[in-house]
Design a protein around this motif. Structure first.
Motif, PDB file in Angstrom:
ATOM      1  N   GLU A  29     107.922  -9.860   7.921  1.00  0.00           N
ATOM      2  CA  GLU A  29     107.941  -9.947   9.498  1.00  0.00           C
ATOM      3  C   GLU A  29     106.547 -10.590   9.714  1.00  0.00           C
ATOM      4  O   GLU A  29     105.672 -10.881   8.916  1.00  0.00           O
ATOM      5  N   ARG A  73     112.454  -7.961   3.103  1.00  0.00           N
ATOM      6  CA  ARG A  73     112.357  -7.978   4.277  1.00  0.00           C
ATOM      7  C   ARG A  73     110.470  -8.436   4.676  1.00  0.00           C
ATOM      8  O   ARG A  73     109.850  -7.970   4.294  1.00  0.00           O
ATOM      9  N   ARG A 116     115.916  -0.043   9.173  1.00  0.00           N
ATOM     10  CA  ARG A 116     114.570  -1.007   9.725  1.00  0.00           C
ATOM     11  C   ARG A 116     115.071  -2.022  10.679  1.00  0.00           C
ATOM     12  O   ARG A 116     114.440  -2.190  11.495  1.00  0.00           O
ATOM     13  N   THR A 117     116.171  -2.647  10.316  1.00  0.00           N
ATOM     14  CA  THR A 117     116.731  -3.782  10.959  1.00  0.00           C
ATOM     15  C   THR A 117     117.327  -3.433  12.320  1.00  0.00           C
ATOM     16  O   THR A 117     117.245  -4.065  13.252  1.00  0.00           O
ATOM     17  N   LEU A 164     113.763  -3.042   0.069  1.00  0.00           N
ATOM     18  CA  LEU A 164     114.103  -1.855   0.347  1.00  0.00           C
ATOM     19  C   LEU A 164     115.733  -1.683   0.081  1.00  0.00           C
ATOM     20  O   LEU A 164     116.257  -2.629  -0.339  1.00  0.00           O
ATOM     21  N   GLN A 185     116.028  -0.816  14.021  1.00  0.00           N
ATOM     22  CA  GLN A 185     114.656  -0.777  14.680  1.00  0.00           C
ATOM     23  C   GLN A 185     114.428  -2.122  15.297  1.00  0.00           C
ATOM     24  O   GLN A 185     113.972  -1.951  16.632  1.00  0.00           O
ATOM     25  N   ASP A 186     114.503  -3.162  14.324  1.00  0.00           N
ATOM     26  CA  ASP A 186     113.700  -4.448  14.764  1.00  0.00           C
ATOM     27  C   ASP A 186     114.586  -4.846  16.071  1.00  0.00           C
ATOM     28  O   ASP A 186     114.208  -5.452  17.002  1.00  0.00           O
ATOM     29  N   GLU A 213     108.583  -6.160   2.382  1.00  0.00           N
ATOM     30  CA  GLU A 213     109.036  -4.606   1.961  1.00  0.00           C
ATOM     31  C   GLU A 213     110.252  -4.940   1.105  1.00  0.00           C
ATOM     32  O   GLU A 213     111.299  -5.701   1.478  1.00  0.00           O
TER      33      GLU A 213
END
Ligand SMILES: [Fe+2]
Length: 590
Positions: free
Chosen positions: A575, A573, A401-402, A393, A404-405, A391
């Motif tokens: 994952e 990013r 997002r981070t 971003l 959330q991670d 992604e």
């Protein structure tokens, strides 16, 4: 002027380039060679520094080496001859090393970099440490303390520095303690005795000390005596490092403290031996702190200055630093991000610029980010080739997002901008995780860092909020800028910060000012909003035994080889793909 500083041949080789009085590039050789604590001539580091500034070696005005090889050779020779015949093995070892490389540094620099002999300069080793500590600190006048294993002869110096903005600089080293009397060697000897690798395991001794009580302190005070002039002297009967390269401590040392620990023996604090190791670590730590506090207090009294700059490998001891700040009388204590020998590359270049060439003082940027850049596009390319979805971003989306991670308990590899000079990840090459649960800490130790459970992880917090969570003495915020001090976590936060609170309720925090790493600061604030606590666990981005990652390719390879869940570099990013049972079966069928 363009000056290249070099440190090499002992441990942590590095190169640093100064242009018109300011650093433009600096990196440790290990980050490029990928050999931890690489002590070889830092050819890759020097070439990278020159290349990143678009310079050829002939464009340099000077190359400065961080110590005087002949003096060092003289010290090794004299020590060996004094200790003859026991010193024979140290002598042979020294002859091989010194004649092979160390003495002929000038020739080596000429051969490797093609710089003429007249442009090659040498500083004394502790002048480099002093310059690295004083000239990188935002102060115009300060007392200076340096302490390490050994340079040429000096192992500890005290002095003072003065600079006039835009004008002259002076660094005056007033007194020194000489080899073999050395606080660095004292601590390293205990490090070896406790079964850890010297020059690397000193952190482990400091971590282990928190589990012990200093019941051997009186015994350690016999090993290192205070002298009438306020300095100290080792009782050489306890040591062998000055006569042989085989072992640092003597039989008398073992009679006093018991059998040494073998490196492969686990430390089990439930056993008598395990507790003895922790108590010995606590004892040497306490005595080191006492000596440093007293030396600093008398230096404060002598100079009357409010600031102290502290350099040399001993300044990596954050517990001792915090005590020096609290008890020596100085209002501020500056420890540079790279107080050890790697920082001497920068120190030597600064010393040559300001003192040898008399160039005008320039305030230095107050950060450690002088290495190669992490490039998000590189992550996108590598991960894409490897078949992992990437992604790309913008800052706000990446931060959201981070967060959330992290709140979901994922462990994040975080790379941005230029890498740090020095042993600590200060936000550009970090592994980040939620700081709340001891489970996260254990998972990091087990799946990623593969290290002993008694070693604590460190927190990172926005500087302006640090005092809400940590008990900082006056000046503590500055010491925490580069993780140079260990301070108590406020009792009411210890449970919520379990993954970063050491057994004694302390933490080696980094207090991050937004200007130093804006995006990480924003991440901390956003994480605080989501979780109620703007603190993250921050540990260096590397596996045990490997140097901190440098370029994205190393970050990606580390991410693939361990339990890191997410990797962010620049705006990219990735994952780890979590395969469902159905997907796995489908792949098998295919
Ligand atoms: Fe040193």
């Amino acid at each position: 002027m363009k000056i290249l500083g070099i440190s090499a041949h002992y441990h942590d080789s590095a190169a640093a380039l100064l242009v018109d009085g300011l650093p433009v590039a600096a990196v440790q050789e290990e980050r490029l060679s990928r050999r931890k604590n690489d002590a070889a001539f830092p050819l890759a580091a020097a070439e990278w520094c020159l290349e990143s500034a678009g310079l050829e070696p002939e464009g340099l005005d000077a190359v400065v080496f961080y110590g005087r090889p002949m003096l060092k050779f003289e010290r090794i020779l004299t020590t060996a001859l004094r200790a003859w015949p026991q010193g024979r093995s140290a002598f042979t070892h020294a002859m091989k090393n010194s004649l092979g490389e160390k003495v002929w540094v000038r020739g080596l620099i000429q051969a490797n970099l093609g710089v003429p002999a007249k442009k090659i300069l040498f500083t004394e080793h502790h002048q480099s440490h002093a310059a690295a500590a004083f000239l990188t600190a935002p102060t115009d006048a300060a007392a200076i303390l340096t302490a390490d294993g050994v340079g040429e002869w000096a192992t500890l110096t005290v002095g003072r520095g003065r600079r006039t903005p835009g004008g002259a600089t002076s660094i005056e080293l007033l007194r020194e303690v000489r080899w073999p009397h050395s606080l660095g060697m004292l601590y390293s000897t205990f490090t070896a005795y406790l079964g850890f690798a010297v020059n690397e395991g000193e952190y482990k001794v400091m971590g282990l000390a928190s589990y012990g009580t200093p019941r051997f302190a009186d015994e350690v005070r016999k090993v290192v005596r205070r002298t009438a002039d306020g300095a100290f002297a080792l009782d050489l009967g306890y040591f062998e490092f000055h006569t042989t390269v085989r072992r640092a401590y003597s039989k008398r040392f073992m009679d006093a403290f018991g059998p040494p620990r073998a490196s492969w023996d686990p430390i089990d604090l439930a056993t008598e031996d395990g507790r003895r190791y922790a108590d010995i670590a606590a004892s040497v730590q306490l005595v080191l702190e006492e000596i440093l506090v007293e030396l600093a207090a008398s230096l404060h009294h002598e100079t009357g200055l409010p600031d102290l700059c502290f350099g040399g490998g001993v300044a990596l001891n954050g517990v001792a630093n915090a005590r020096v700040l609290r008890e020596s009388g100085f209002s501020r204590l500056f420890v540079p991000p790279a107080p050890g020998d790697a920082g001497c590359a920068l120190g030597a270049a600064l010393y040559a610029d300001r003192i040898h060439f008399g160039q005008p003082d320039r305030p230095l940027p107050d950060h450690p980010f002088w290495g190669p850049e992490a490039d998000g596009a590189e992550l996108a390319r590598i991960a894409g080739e490897d078949g992992l979805p990437v992604e790309e971003l913008g800052d706000a989306a990446l931060i959201a997002r981070t967060v959330q991670d992290l709140t979901a308990g994922r462990i994040v590899g975080w790379m941005e901008g230029a890498s740090e000079l020095g042993p600590r990840a200060l936000g550009h090459r970090s592994i980040l995780a939620a700081p709340h649960s001891a489970e996260t800490r254990d998972r990091l130790n087990r799946d990623i860092k593969y290290r002993e459970e008694f070693r604590p992880f460190a927190p990172i917090v926005p500087a302006e909020l640090a005092e809400d969570y940590f008990e900082l003495p006056p000046g503590g915020l500055r010491l925490a800028r580069f993780m140079s001090g260990v301070f108590p976590v406020k009792p009411q936060w210890r449970a919520a910060l379990a993954a970063v609170t050491h057994v004694d309720g302390t933490a080696r925090l980094q207090a991050l000012e937004r200007a130093m790493a804006p995006r990480l600061h924003d991440l901390l604030m956003a994480y605080g909003k989501a979780s109620g606590v703007p603190v993250l666990l921050n540990t260096s981005f590397n596996l045990a035994g490997e140097p901190i990652v440098n370029r994205v390719v190393e970050g990606y390879s580390t991410f693939r080889r361990c339990g890191i869940d997410v990797l962010a570099a620049g705006g990219a990013r990735v994952e780890k793909r979590v395969r469902t049972k159905v997907q796995a079966e489908a792949e098998l069928d295919a």
